[in-house]
Design a protein around this motif. Structure first.
Motif, PDB file in Angstrom:
ATOM      1  N   SER A  20       1.060  -1.042  -0.054  1.00  0.00           N
ATOM      2  CA  SER A  20      -0.360   0.321  -0.368  1.00  0.00           C
ATOM      3  C   SER A  20       1.306   0.762   0.188  1.00  0.00           C
ATOM      4  CB  SER A  20      -0.833   0.175   0.773  1.00  0.00           C
ATOM      5  OG  SER A  20      -0.234  -0.096   2.512  1.00  0.00           O
ATOM      6  N   GLN A  89      -9.842  -2.589  -4.476  1.00  0.00           N
ATOM      7  CA  GLN A  89      -9.381  -2.779  -4.556  1.00  0.00           C
ATOM      8  C   GLN A  89      -8.167  -2.598  -5.278  1.00  0.00           C
ATOM      9  OE1 GLN A  89      -7.460  -4.716  -2.283  1.00  0.00           O
ATOM     10  NE2 GLN A  89      -9.298  -4.179  -1.056  1.00  0.00           N
ATOM     11  N   ARG A  90      -8.568  -1.379  -6.085  1.00  0.00           N
ATOM     12  CA  ARG A  90      -8.238  -1.032  -8.123  1.00  0.00           C
ATOM     13  C   ARG A  90      -6.083  -0.531  -7.745  1.00  0.00           C
ATOM     14  NH1 ARG A  90     -10.782   2.863 -11.510  1.00  0.00           N
ATOM     15  NH2 ARG A  90     -12.160   1.872 -10.508  1.00  0.00           N
ATOM     16  N   ALA A  91      -6.132   0.200  -6.630  1.00  0.00           N
ATOM     17  CA  ALA A  91      -4.839   0.742  -6.292  1.00  0.00           C
ATOM     18  C   ALA A  91      -3.730  -0.350  -6.191  1.00  0.00           C
ATOM     19  CB  ALA A  91      -4.581   1.954  -4.965  1.00  0.00           C
ATOM     20  N   TYR A  92      -4.339  -1.808  -5.220  1.00  0.00           N
ATOM     21  CA  TYR A  92      -2.924  -2.305  -4.984  1.00  0.00           C
ATOM     22  C   TYR A  92      -3.201  -3.782  -5.975  1.00  0.00           C
ATOM     23  CZ  TYR A  92      -2.614  -7.115  -2.479  1.00  0.00           C
ATOM     24  OH  TYR A  92      -1.450  -8.484  -2.298  1.00  0.00           O
ATOM     25  N   ARG A  94      -3.272  -2.945  -9.302  1.00  0.00           N
ATOM     26  CA  ARG A  94      -2.445  -1.658 -10.134  1.00  0.00           C
ATOM     27  C   ARG A  94      -1.003  -1.541  -9.806  1.00  0.00           C
ATOM     28  NH1 ARG A  94      -4.491   3.457 -11.755  1.00  0.00           N
ATOM     29  NH2 ARG A  94      -5.995   2.749 -12.704  1.00  0.00           N
ATOM     30  N   ASN A  95      -0.879  -1.905  -8.316  1.00  0.00           N
ATOM     31  CA  ASN A  95       0.775  -2.283  -8.166  1.00  0.00           C
ATOM     32  C   ASN A  95       1.305  -3.273  -8.324  1.00  0.00           C
ATOM     33  OD1 ASN A  95       2.762  -2.114  -6.786  1.00  0.00           O
ATOM     34  ND2 ASN A  95       2.571  -1.471  -4.673  1.00  0.00           N
TER      35      ASN A  95
END
Length: 138
Positions: A20, A89-92, A94-95
């Motif tokens: 995160s 959970q988009r940001a996770y 994407r990472n």
């Protein structure tokens, strides 16, 4: 009933927390274990690599999302529930997709994880009918 997290779940949670705040390509097994107070040896009892923990965590969360969506619901509701999870959970995610590459990429691990989950789901439906529990990686 209180759910006590397993060591495997705590290791995955440690990875998720680190992901995160930093790209996954700089996260190490040593960093994951130091973050949650376990040794690398403990990590390797459960996972073969950080890519393995990524795939297991994704599959476990997908299974939990499917379980929470409930049984005997129309597929449209179940799919909508899954899409909400992906959006949350988009940001996770994407990472995971942007900061891994090569043969050990998150994207590279997913076909086998998804195939295993589908195979388990089919076996569950055959044994218990269409209202059986959705399967995933344990």
């Amino acid at each position: 009933m209180v759910h006590r997290k397993t060591t495997k779940e705590l290791l995955a949670e440690s990875f998720r927390e680190l992901a995160s705040s930093k790209p996954v390509d700089v996260i190490t097994v040593q960093g994951i274990t130091a973050h949650c107070g376990y040794s690398p040896a403990t990590f390797y009892r459960y996972f073969s690599s950080k890519f393995d923990v990524m795939a297991w965590d994704y599959a476990a969360n997908c299974r939990a999302t499917m379980d929470r969506s409930g049984r005997n619901r129309p597929w449209s509701e179940i799919i909508a529930f899954g899409l909400r999870y992906l959006d949350e959970q988009r940001a996770y995610l994407r990472n995971l997709l942007e900061h891994t590459s090569g043969h050990e990429s998150f994207f590279g691990y997913m076909p086998s994880v998804n195939t295993d989950a589908r195979r388990q789901n089919i076996q569950t439906v055959r044994r218990h009918g269409p209202t059986g529990r959705f399967a995933g990686i344990h």
